[in-house]
Design a protein around this motif. Structure first.
Motif, short mmCIF file in Angstrom:
data_model
loop_
_atom_site.label_atom_id
_atom_site.label_comp_id
_atom_site.label_asym_id
_atom_site.label_seq_id
_atom_site.Cartn_x
_atom_site.Cartn_y
_atom_site.Cartn_z
N ALA A 110 67.92 151.16 34.67
CA ALA A 110 68.14 152.47 35.28
C ALA A 110 68.34 153.53 34.20
O ALA A 110 67.86 154.68 34.34
N GLU A 111 69.02 153.18 33.12
CA GLU A 111 69.19 154.12 32.02
C GLU A 111 67.84 154.57 31.47
O GLU A 111 67.62 155.76 31.21
N VAL A 112 66.93 153.64 31.27
CA VAL A 112 65.62 153.97 30.73
C VAL A 112 64.91 154.98 31.62
O VAL A 112 64.35 155.98 31.14
N ILE A 113 64.94 154.76 32.91
CA ILE A 113 64.26 155.65 33.84
C ILE A 113 64.87 157.05 33.78
O ILE A 113 64.16 158.06 33.70
N LEU A 114 66.19 157.13 33.79
CA LEU A 114 66.84 158.44 33.77
C LEU A 114 66.70 159.12 32.40
O LEU A 114 66.63 160.35 32.32
N ASN A 115 66.66 158.33 31.33
CA ASN A 115 66.40 158.92 30.02
C ASN A 115 65.02 159.56 29.97
O ASN A 115 64.82 160.60 29.34
N ARG A 116 64.06 158.94 30.63
CA ARG A 116 62.73 159.53 30.69
C ARG A 116 62.73 160.82 31.51
O ARG A 116 62.06 161.79 31.16
N VAL A 117 63.48 160.82 32.60
CA VAL A 117 63.58 162.04 33.41
C VAL A 117 64.09 163.20 32.55
O VAL A 117 63.62 164.34 32.67
N PRO A 123 57.65 163.05 33.30
CA PRO A 123 57.95 163.86 34.49
C PRO A 123 59.44 164.09 34.66
O PRO A 123 60.26 163.27 34.20
N ASN A 124 59.81 165.16 35.32
CA ASN A 124 61.22 165.54 35.42
C ASN A 124 61.87 165.10 36.73
O ASN A 124 62.82 165.71 37.20
N SER A 125 61.37 164.03 37.32
CA SER A 125 62.00 163.46 38.50
C SER A 125 61.89 161.94 38.41
O SER A 125 61.01 161.40 37.72
N VAL A 126 62.77 161.25 39.12
CA VAL A 126 62.75 159.79 39.10
C VAL A 126 61.43 159.27 39.65
O VAL A 126 60.78 158.40 39.06
N CYS A 127 61.01 159.80 40.79
CA CYS A 127 59.76 159.33 41.39
C CYS A 127 58.58 159.62 40.47
O CYS A 127 57.66 158.79 40.35
N GLY A 128 58.59 160.78 39.81
CA GLY A 128 57.51 161.10 38.89
C GLY A 128 57.44 160.13 37.73
O GLY A 128 56.35 159.71 37.31
N VAL A 129 58.60 159.75 37.19
CA VAL A 129 58.64 158.80 36.08
C VAL A 129 58.15 157.43 36.52
O VAL A 129 57.32 156.79 35.87
N VAL A 130 58.66 156.95 37.64
CA VAL A 130 58.33 155.60 38.11
C VAL A 130 56.85 155.50 38.47
O VAL A 130 56.20 154.47 38.19
N GLN A 131 56.29 156.53 39.04
CA GLN A 131 54.90 156.48 39.51
C GLN A 131 53.91 157.02 38.49
O GLN A 131 52.70 157.07 38.78
N GLN A 132 54.35 157.38 37.31
CA GLN A 132 53.46 157.96 36.31
C GLN A 132 52.33 156.99 35.97
O GLN A 132 52.55 155.82 35.72
N GLY A 133 51.11 157.51 35.94
CA GLY A 133 49.95 156.71 35.57
C GLY A 133 49.34 155.93 36.71
O GLY A 133 48.34 155.22 36.51
N ALA A 134 49.89 156.04 37.92
CA ALA A 134 49.39 155.25 39.04
C ALA A 134 47.96 155.63 39.40
O ALA A 134 47.24 154.84 40.02
N GLU A 135 47.55 156.84 39.02
CA GLU A 135 46.21 157.29 39.36
C GLU A 135 45.14 156.70 38.44
O GLU A 135 43.94 156.83 38.68
N ARG A 136 45.56 156.03 37.35
CA ARG A 136 44.61 155.44 36.40
C ARG A 136 44.73 153.92 36.42
O ARG A 136 45.84 153.39 36.48
N ARG A 137 43.62 153.25 36.33
CA ARG A 137 43.63 151.79 36.29
C ARG A 137 44.34 151.33 35.01
O ARG A 137 44.03 151.80 33.93
#
Length: 213
Positions: A110-117, A123-137
């Motif tokens: 959880a720390e890693v995810i929030l550090n990225r936020v 991305p500046n949101s939790v969902c943005g961080v977690v889902q980053q790159g989903a549009e690319r294989r």
């Protein structure tokens, strides 16, 4: 400083954000200071009514960090965790990425995810961080997003536990485990970036790293 004066200090920012006309509050035809103050407070309240809730929360005085214990008894003693979209994204990420880890290991992820936020590189949101790159294989930052399997939560007790951890982290639990880590991987792999990123911690089956500045 008086609490009301603190809020008055924020009023100018609030009024600017809300687009309130300054003429309404900066010009008074009365020499009565009480009347002028009342006009300002009234304008402040009208502006506050137009500000989104999350912005108002950010303006509130900061509270002391939430005290946590990295053990099952502490987590079990917390109330059932609920929340909005960002909470759900964090709880889901902890479930799929770390439900088999220790309590401390789940807090660490959880720390890693929030550090990225908090980082301007992500991305500046939790969902943005977690889902980053989903549009690319093969571009996902978190493997469960792109593994092709449905994100079905089958272990209800495990989810209830990580949800409490997600709630605690969002509510301000300290990030004291990973030294500001922005990356992690399991001990059975060794990605290329791990050769150059400073390693900050080893917790359970995960190694943690901080992205070089």
């Amino acid at each position: 400083m008086n609490v009301r004066l603190k809020w008055l200090g924020s009023a100018a920012l609030v009024l600017a954000l809300a687009g309130t006309a300054t003429a309404e509050t900066s010009v008074s035809r009365s020499n009565n200071p009480t009347q002028q103050l009342g006009s300002l407070i009234g304008a402040e309240q009208r502006a506050l009514n137009n500000i989104p809730e999350d912005m108002l929360i950010a303006m509130r005085p900061k509270e002391a960090p939430l005290r946590v214990k990295y053990d099952g008894a502490w987590v079990s003693g917390q109330p059932k965790a609920t929340g909005g979209e960002q909470f759900a994204c964090l709880a889901q990420a902890l479930y799929f990425e770390a439900r088999g880890e220790t309590i401390k290991g789940q807090f660490a992820v959880a720390e890693v995810i929030l550090n990225r936020v908090d980082s301007q590189r992500y991305p500046n949101s939790v969902c943005g961080v977690v889902q980053q790159g989903a549009e690319r294989r093969n571009g996902c930052q978190f493997s469960y997003i792109c593994d092709g399997r449905p994100d079905t939560i089958k272990e209800k007790r495990a989810y209830a536990r990580v949800a409490k951890i997600a709630r605690a982290m969002i509510d301000g639990a300290p990030r004291a485990l990973t030294g500001g880590a922005t990356h992690f991987h399991t001990t059975n792999i060794f990605p290329r970036w791990a050769r150059v990123f400073p390693k900050t911690a080893k917790i359970g089956s995960h190694l943690f790293y901080r992205q070089p500045s």
